[in-house]
Design a protein around this motif. Structure first.
Motif, short mmCIF file in Angstrom:
data_model
loop_
_atom_site.label_atom_id
_atom_site.label_comp_id
_atom_site.label_asym_id
_atom_site.label_seq_id
_atom_site.Cartn_x
_atom_site.Cartn_y
_atom_site.Cartn_z
N ARG A 253 0.81 -0.98 0.08
CA ARG A 253 0.05 0.25 -0.12
C ARG A 253 1.12 1.45 -0.02
NH1 ARG A 253 -3.47 -3.12 3.69
NH2 ARG A 253 -2.50 -1.85 5.56
N HIS A 254 1.93 1.07 0.63
CA HIS A 254 3.06 2.81 1.19
C HIS A 254 3.61 2.77 -1.14
CE1 HIS A 254 5.89 5.19 2.41
NE2 HIS A 254 6.63 4.93 1.59
N CYS A 255 3.78 1.70 -1.37
CA CYS A 255 4.64 1.66 -3.03
C CYS A 255 3.50 1.99 -3.32
CB CYS A 255 5.26 0.16 -3.39
SG CYS A 255 6.84 0.12 -2.82
N GLU A 256 2.27 1.70 -3.17
CA GLU A 256 0.36 1.91 -4.57
C GLU A 256 0.50 3.59 -4.49
OE1 GLU A 256 -2.09 -0.21 -3.73
OE2 GLU A 256 -1.51 -2.67 -4.67
N ALA A 257 0.61 4.19 -3.44
CA ALA A 257 0.42 4.98 -2.25
C ALA A 257 1.57 6.01 -3.37
CB ALA A 257 0.46 5.35 -0.91
N LEU A 258 3.14 6.03 -3.21
CA LEU A 258 4.10 7.07 -3.84
C LEU A 258 3.23 6.67 -5.46
CD1 LEU A 258 6.90 5.16 -1.83
CD2 LEU A 258 5.62 7.71 -1.57
N GLN A 259 3.21 5.70 -6.12
CA GLN A 259 3.49 5.47 -7.13
C GLN A 259 2.14 6.39 -7.57
OE1 GLN A 259 5.22 3.75 -9.53
NE2 GLN A 259 3.53 4.66 -11.12
N ASP A 260 0.37 6.30 -6.71
CA ASP A 260 -0.58 6.83 -7.72
C ASP A 260 0.08 8.71 -6.93
OD1 ASP A 260 -1.63 4.91 -8.12
OD2 ASP A 260 -2.54 4.82 -5.80
#
Length: 403
Positions: A253-260
């Motif tokens: 989720r942290h990686c996806e938040a950065l990507q988003d």
């Protein structure tokens, strides 16, 4: 009073007083040496009096309008009906009880028959097992008499040609008796040994069963302990897996938040610097023609297009107004037609009512005329045709006798 006189009294139905009066008159005119009233005469008088009383009771019962129903004794018939109904109910109750007893007896007989059949099968099975194990042919006392292999077992003692052996002679009788006694003793000892062995086997079977039950309980306790230990280890492994999975999901989720966040920044930059927000006309052009722009990039019409659109709207409004006026004119014509039809229908209904009133008036006049004719005819019947009406004396002559 002679027998002929009694028969005459019986035929004419005279009362007991008349019989006695007739008897006294006959005695008064009888010669002095004739016999007085006999016992048979008294019986005859009593019989006539009894019949007279029965006739009077019958008259009271028949001519009483409160109790007479079409010439029959209704109370007695109702009593008979009630008695028959009670007898029928008693008979039905008895038949129901008999049917229940019969059904109960049938079920009990079937149950007893099934139980007897089961006991018979068990007894036959036990008998068959006993015969198979304890009543063998070779264990019988006289088995040597019809043993098919007896000649093979016994060697010849004497020569057949020497004449020392005679027909029917029992040469080995003592030996055979001794062998039979030995065989009987062996058979009894064998049965005793088998019984002791059977009791020992039963005790060993019970002991083995108890040991099997104890071992089964121990095995069940061990399996339960192993199951608890496996469940505990499985719960610990599941908890470790869930923790690792939660950590992995948190990292994802942290990686996806950065990507988003990076994608959103890039999208905002593209929108700001793109043709849509800069309102470039070329970005709405389509390959299908100049009159079919792209809907997602279209920014509005030009002044000429707006003018043509408003002119078309004005023409449409004029056409709609013309259609409304035409519809209003059609509705007015339809209303005038409906009013004219209603006037015609009203005139027709009034004509029908007038004709119906005339018909009813004619019918009333005909009925009044028929009433006058019927009244005059009834007066003719009462005055001319039916002058001689029956009086009460005519009706009183009926119902004077019960017969």
């Amino acid at each position: 009073m002679t027998i002929l006189e009694c028969n005459s009294v019986r035929r004419h139905g005279l009362a007991a007083e008349q019989v006695l009066r007739f008897t006294r008159n006959s005695l008064a005119h009888r010669p002095p040496n004739t016999e007085v009233i006999t016992k048979e005469d008294r019986k005859l008088a009593a019989s006539i009096e009894r019949r007279r009383q029965i006739e009077e009771e019958r008259k009271q019962r028949i001519f009483n309008t409160r109790f007479r129903k079409i010439g029959i004794d209704k109370e007695f018939l109702d009593k008979q009906v009630a008695e028959k109904k009670q007898l029928r109910e008693v008979e039905q109750a008895r038949e129901s009880e008999l049917d229940e007893n019969l059904i109960r007896g049938s079920k009990l007989a079937l149950l007893l028959e099934k139980r007897q059949e089961e006991e018979r099968r068990n007894i036959n099975r036990d008998i068959e097992n006993f015969r198979r194990h304890c009543q063998r042919a070779e264990d019988r006392r006289d088995y040597d008499l019809y043993d098919p292999n007896a000649l093979k077992k016994v060697a010849p003692i004497r020569d057949e040609g020497s004449g020392h052996k005679f027909e029917g002679e029992d040469v080995n009788g003592k030996g055979r008796s001794k062998a039979q006694q030995e065989q009987t003793r062996w058979w009894i000892e064998k049965q005793m040994d088998e019984r002791v062995q059977a009791e020992r086997d039963q005790q060993e079977a019970e002991k083995a069963y108890q040991e099997a039950v104890i071992s089964r309980d121990k095995r069940a306790m061990a399996l339960d302990q192993m199951e608890r230990e496996c469940r505990r280890r499985l719960n610990e492994a599941t908890a470790r897996f869930n923790r690792a999975l939660a950590e992995e999901q948190e990292h994802r989720r942290h990686c996806e938040a950065l990507q988003d966040e990076e994608d959103n920044k890039a999208e905002i930059y593209n929108h700001v610097t793109g043709d849509f927000l800069t309102e470039a006309k070329e970005q709405a052009e389509s390959t299908r023609g100049p009159d079919k722009p792209l809907a997602t990039r279209y920014k509005g019409m030009t002044a000429d297009q707006l003018r043509a659109f408003r002119d078309a709207q004005a023409l449409q409004m004029k056409e709609i107004e013309r259609m409304k006026l035409e519809e209003k004119r059609r509705n007015e014509d339809w209303d005038r037609l409906m009013n004219s039809q209603a006037v015609v229908a009203d005139k027709y209904q009034r004509e029908l009512d007038r004709r119906r009133a005339n018909i009813q008036k004619k019918v009333a006049e005909e009925n009044l005329q028929l009433a006058h004719q019927q009244k005059s005819h009834q007066e003719y019947l009462n005055r001319v045709l039916y002058k001689n009406k029956p009086t009460a004396a005519y009706f009183e002559q009926f119902n004077r006798d019960a017969r």
